[in-house]
Design a protein around this motif. Structure first.
Motif, PDB file in Angstrom:
ATOM      1  N   CYS A  54       0.859  -1.211   0.058  1.00 37.49           N
ATOM      2  CA  CYS A  54      -0.172   0.034  -0.256  1.00 37.49           C
ATOM      3  C   CYS A  54       0.683   1.194   0.023  1.00 37.49           C
ATOM      4  CB  CYS A  54      -0.888  -0.093   1.300  1.00 37.49           C
ATOM      5  SG  CYS A  54      -2.159   1.441   1.319  1.00 37.49           S
ATOM      6  N   SER A  55       1.985   1.356   0.728  1.00 35.16           N
ATOM      7  CA  SER A  55       2.771   2.288   0.791  1.00 35.16           C
ATOM      8  C   SER A  55       3.439   2.704  -0.493  1.00 35.16           C
ATOM      9  CB  SER A  55       3.755   2.137   1.939  1.00 35.16           C
ATOM     10  OG  SER A  55       4.774   3.283   1.980  1.00 35.16           O
ATOM     11  N   GLU A  56       4.030   1.725  -1.197  1.00 37.68           N
ATOM     12  CA  GLU A  56       4.485   1.630  -2.488  1.00 37.68           C
ATOM     13  C   GLU A  56       3.416   2.187  -3.422  1.00 37.68           C
ATOM     14  OE1 GLU A  56       7.627   1.544  -5.000  1.00 37.68           O
ATOM     15  OE2 GLU A  56       7.635   0.983  -2.569  1.00 37.68           O
ATOM     16  N   LYS A  57       2.303   1.678  -3.596  1.00 34.67           N
ATOM     17  CA  LYS A  57       1.320   2.209  -4.446  1.00 34.67           C
ATOM     18  C   LYS A  57       1.068   3.785  -4.071  1.00 34.67           C
ATOM     19  CE  LYS A  57      -3.438   1.413  -5.893  1.00 34.67           C
ATOM     20  NZ  LYS A  57      -4.680   0.792  -5.790  1.00 34.67           N
ATOM     21  N   ALA A  58       0.877   3.953  -2.713  1.00 33.43           N
ATOM     22  CA  ALA A  58       0.799   5.376  -2.383  1.00 33.43           C
ATOM     23  C   ALA A  58       1.950   6.319  -3.041  1.00 33.43           C
ATOM     24  CB  ALA A  58       0.678   5.664  -1.035  1.00 33.43           C
ATOM     25  N   LYS A  59       3.127   5.795  -2.896  1.00 33.11           N
ATOM     26  CA  LYS A  59       4.360   6.455  -3.385  1.00 33.11           C
ATOM     27  C   LYS A  59       4.153   6.738  -4.882  1.00 33.11           C
ATOM     28  CE  LYS A  59       7.681   5.027  -0.029  1.00 33.11           C
ATOM     29  NZ  LYS A  59       8.891   4.352   0.287  1.00 33.11           N
ATOM     30  N   ASP A  60       3.911   5.603  -5.861  1.00 39.27           N
ATOM     31  CA  ASP A  60       3.567   5.649  -7.096  1.00 39.27           C
ATOM     32  C   ASP A  60       2.601   6.666  -7.486  1.00 39.27           C
ATOM     33  OD1 ASP A  60       5.404   3.848  -7.429  1.00 39.27           O
ATOM     34  OD2 ASP A  60       4.398   2.009  -7.742  1.00 39.27           O
ATOM     35  N   GLU A  61       1.379   6.529  -6.972  1.00 40.70           N
ATOM     36  CA  GLU A  61       0.398   7.572  -7.257  1.00 40.70           C
ATOM     37  C   GLU A  61       0.729   9.154  -6.838  1.00 40.70           C
ATOM     38  OE1 GLU A  61      -2.980   6.282  -5.072  1.00 40.70           O
ATOM     39  OE2 GLU A  61      -3.624   4.551  -6.589  1.00 40.70           O
ATOM     40  N   THR A  62       1.501   9.303  -5.624  1.00 36.27           N
ATOM     41  CA  THR A  62       1.914  10.565  -5.674  1.00 36.27           C
ATOM     42  C   THR A  62       2.977  10.954  -6.593  1.00 36.27           C
ATOM     43  OG1 THR A  62       1.514  10.271  -3.085  1.00 36.27           O
ATOM     44  CG2 THR A  62       3.294  11.910  -3.760  1.00 36.27           C
ATOM     45  N   SER A  63       3.774  10.139  -6.976  1.00 39.35           N
ATOM     46  CA  SER A  63       4.686  10.515  -7.925  1.00 39.35           C
ATOM     47  C   SER A  63       4.300  10.846  -9.138  1.00 39.35           C
ATOM     48  CB  SER A  63       6.012   9.277  -7.993  1.00 39.35           C
ATOM     49  OG  SER A  63       6.863   9.628  -9.058  1.00 39.35           O
ATOM     50  N   GLN A  64       3.234  10.150  -9.710  1.00 45.03           N
ATOM     51  CA  GLN A  64       2.514  10.266 -11.036  1.00 45.03           C
ATOM     52  C   GLN A  64       1.607  11.638 -10.907  1.00 45.03           C
ATOM     53  OE1 GLN A  64       0.051   7.018 -11.457  1.00 45.03           O
ATOM     54  NE2 GLN A  64       1.627   5.659 -12.337  1.00 45.03           N
ATOM     55  N   ALA A  65       1.160  12.052  -9.372  1.00 46.77           N
ATOM     56  CA  ALA A  65       0.616  13.307  -9.406  1.00 46.77           C
ATOM     57  C   ALA A  65       1.662  14.580  -9.548  1.00 46.77           C
ATOM     58  CB  ALA A  65      -0.399  13.337  -8.113  1.00 46.77           C
ATOM     59  N   ALA A  66       2.542  14.251  -8.981  1.00 41.34           N
ATOM     60  CA  ALA A  66       3.505  15.391  -9.254  1.00 41.34           C
ATOM     61  C   ALA A  66       4.110  15.417 -10.495  1.00 41.34           C
ATOM     62  CB  ALA A  66       4.716  14.897  -8.140  1.00 41.34           C
ATOM     63  N   ASN A  67       4.189  14.566 -11.165  1.00 38.32           N
ATOM     64  CA  ASN A  67       4.719  14.687 -12.596  1.00 38.32           C
ATOM     65  C   ASN A  67       3.341  15.250 -13.376  1.00 38.32           C
ATOM     66  OD1 ASN A  67       7.153  13.436 -12.321  1.00 38.32           O
ATOM     67  ND2 ASN A  67       6.249  11.227 -12.736  1.00 38.32           N
ATOM     68  N   THR A  68       2.248  14.758 -13.100  1.00 42.42           N
ATOM     69  CA  THR A  68       1.103  15.538 -13.777  1.00 42.42           C
ATOM     70  C   THR A  68       1.216  17.052 -13.566  1.00 42.42           C
ATOM     71  OG1 THR A  68      -0.138  13.446 -13.765  1.00 42.42           O
ATOM     72  CG2 THR A  68      -1.251  15.341 -14.217  1.00 42.42           C
ATOM     73  N   ILE A  69       1.233  17.289 -12.230  1.00 43.35           N
ATOM     74  CA  ILE A  69       1.404  18.880 -11.827  1.00 43.35           C
ATOM     75  C   ILE A  69       2.551  19.540 -12.532  1.00 43.35           C
ATOM     76  CG2 ILE A  69       1.520  20.256  -9.962  1.00 43.35           C
ATOM     77  CD1 ILE A  69       0.028  18.560  -8.295  1.00 43.35           C
ATOM     78  N   ALA A  70       3.628  18.955 -12.509  1.00 44.22           N
ATOM     79  CA  ALA A  70       4.941  19.494 -13.180  1.00 44.22           C
ATOM     80  C   ALA A  70       4.654  19.761 -14.624  1.00 44.22           C
ATOM     81  CB  ALA A  70       6.213  18.682 -12.950  1.00 44.22           C
ATOM     82  N   GLY A  71       3.856  18.767 -15.367  1.00 38.04           N
ATOM     83  CA  GLY A  71       3.677  18.881 -16.847  1.00 38.04           C
ATOM     84  C   GLY A  71       2.780  20.058 -16.892  1.00 38.04           C
ATOM     85  N   ASP A  72       1.772  20.242 -16.088  1.00 34.84           N
ATOM     86  CA  ASP A  72       0.646  21.172 -16.458  1.00 34.84           C
ATOM     87  C   ASP A  72       1.333  22.569 -16.052  1.00 34.84           C
ATOM     88  OD1 ASP A  72      -1.259  19.375 -16.727  1.00 34.84           O
ATOM     89  OD2 ASP A  72      -2.105  19.537 -14.656  1.00 34.84           O
ATOM     90  N   VAL A  73       2.201  22.599 -15.095  1.00 33.49           N
ATOM     91  CA  VAL A  73       2.881  23.865 -14.689  1.00 33.49           C
ATOM     92  C   VAL A  73       3.741  24.273 -15.985  1.00 33.49           C
ATOM     93  CG1 VAL A  73       4.808  25.114 -13.611  1.00 33.49           C
ATOM     94  CG2 VAL A  73       2.759  23.882 -12.240  1.00 33.49           C
ATOM     95  N   ALA A  74       4.473  23.372 -16.573  1.00 33.99           N
ATOM     96  CA  ALA A  74       5.431  23.625 -17.781  1.00 33.99           C
ATOM     97  C   ALA A  74       4.328  24.206 -18.812  1.00 33.99           C
ATOM     98  CB  ALA A  74       6.110  22.403 -18.066  1.00 33.99           C
ATOM     99  N   ALA A  75       3.193  23.383 -19.149  1.00 35.32           N
ATOM    100  CA  ALA A  75       2.446  23.821 -20.317  1.00 35.32           C
ATOM    101  C   ALA A  75       1.904  25.022 -20.067  1.00 35.32           C
ATOM    102  CB  ALA A  75       1.337  22.653 -20.470  1.00 35.32           C
ATOM    103  N   THR A  76       1.306  25.394 -18.890  1.00 37.49           N
ATOM    104  CA  THR A  76       0.944  26.978 -18.495  1.00 37.49           C
ATOM    105  C   THR A  76       2.179  27.831 -18.951  1.00 37.49           C
ATOM    106  OG1 THR A  76      -0.489  25.967 -16.909  1.00 37.49           O
ATOM    107  CG2 THR A  76      -0.243  28.342 -16.900  1.00 37.49           C
ATOM    108  N   ALA A  77       3.156  27.434 -18.330  1.00 32.74           N
ATOM    109  CA  ALA A  77       4.354  28.663 -18.818  1.00 32.74           C
ATOM    110  C   ALA A  77       4.455  28.706 -20.243  1.00 32.74           C
ATOM    111  CB  ALA A  77       5.616  27.972 -17.865  1.00 32.74           C
ATOM    112  N   ASP A  78       4.693  27.621 -21.054  1.00 32.08           N
ATOM    113  CA  ASP A  78       4.824  27.477 -22.478  1.00 32.08           C
ATOM    114  C   ASP A  78       3.783  28.256 -22.843  1.00 32.08           C
ATOM    115  OD1 ASP A  78       6.868  26.228 -22.080  1.00 32.08           O
ATOM    116  OD2 ASP A  78       6.166  24.199 -22.758  1.00 32.08           O
TER     117      ASP A  78
END
Length: 121
Positions: A20-44
């Protein structure tokens, strides 16, 4: 057996939490990557919008310069036409004055000839 059952349950619980902890880490990492992508797209997008505004301003300035140039050209053409018209009028007046002067000189010459003829006779 009670001990082994308790140990087994503890092991299963620990593995469940670890999974469960590994799954939570993966989901958190995916969410962070999505947010970073959204921020980059907004900046572009923001950078592109700023570039477009700059291009629009340059285009507007070019259009204004073109219109000003056309207005200057039109004014120059009108001034040239007015100068040509004025020059033609001056030329016509000079021709009339020359003709009138010529006629006056002819008349004066004729008068002098007549006066000379009258004096001789």
């Amino acid at each position: 057996m009670k001990k082994s059952l308790t140990a087994s349950l503890a092991l299963v619980a620990a593995l469940g939490l670890a999974a469960c902890s590994e799954k939570a880490k993966d989901e958190t990492s995916q969410a962070a990557n999505t947010i970073a992508g959204d921020v980059a797209a907004t900046a572009d997008n923001a950078a592109a919008d700023v570039a477009n505004v700059g291009e629009d301003a340059i285009g507007a300035a070019e259009n204004a310069a073109d219109k000003a140039g056309a207005a200057i050209d039109n004014a120059a053409a009108k001034a040239d036409a007015a100068a040509d018209k004025a020059s033609a009028k001056v030329d016509a007046a000079a021709d009339k004055a020359g003709q009138a002067t010529g006629k006056a000189l002819d008349a004066a010459g004729n008068t002098l000839k007549k006066a000379a003829d009258d004096v001789r006779h």
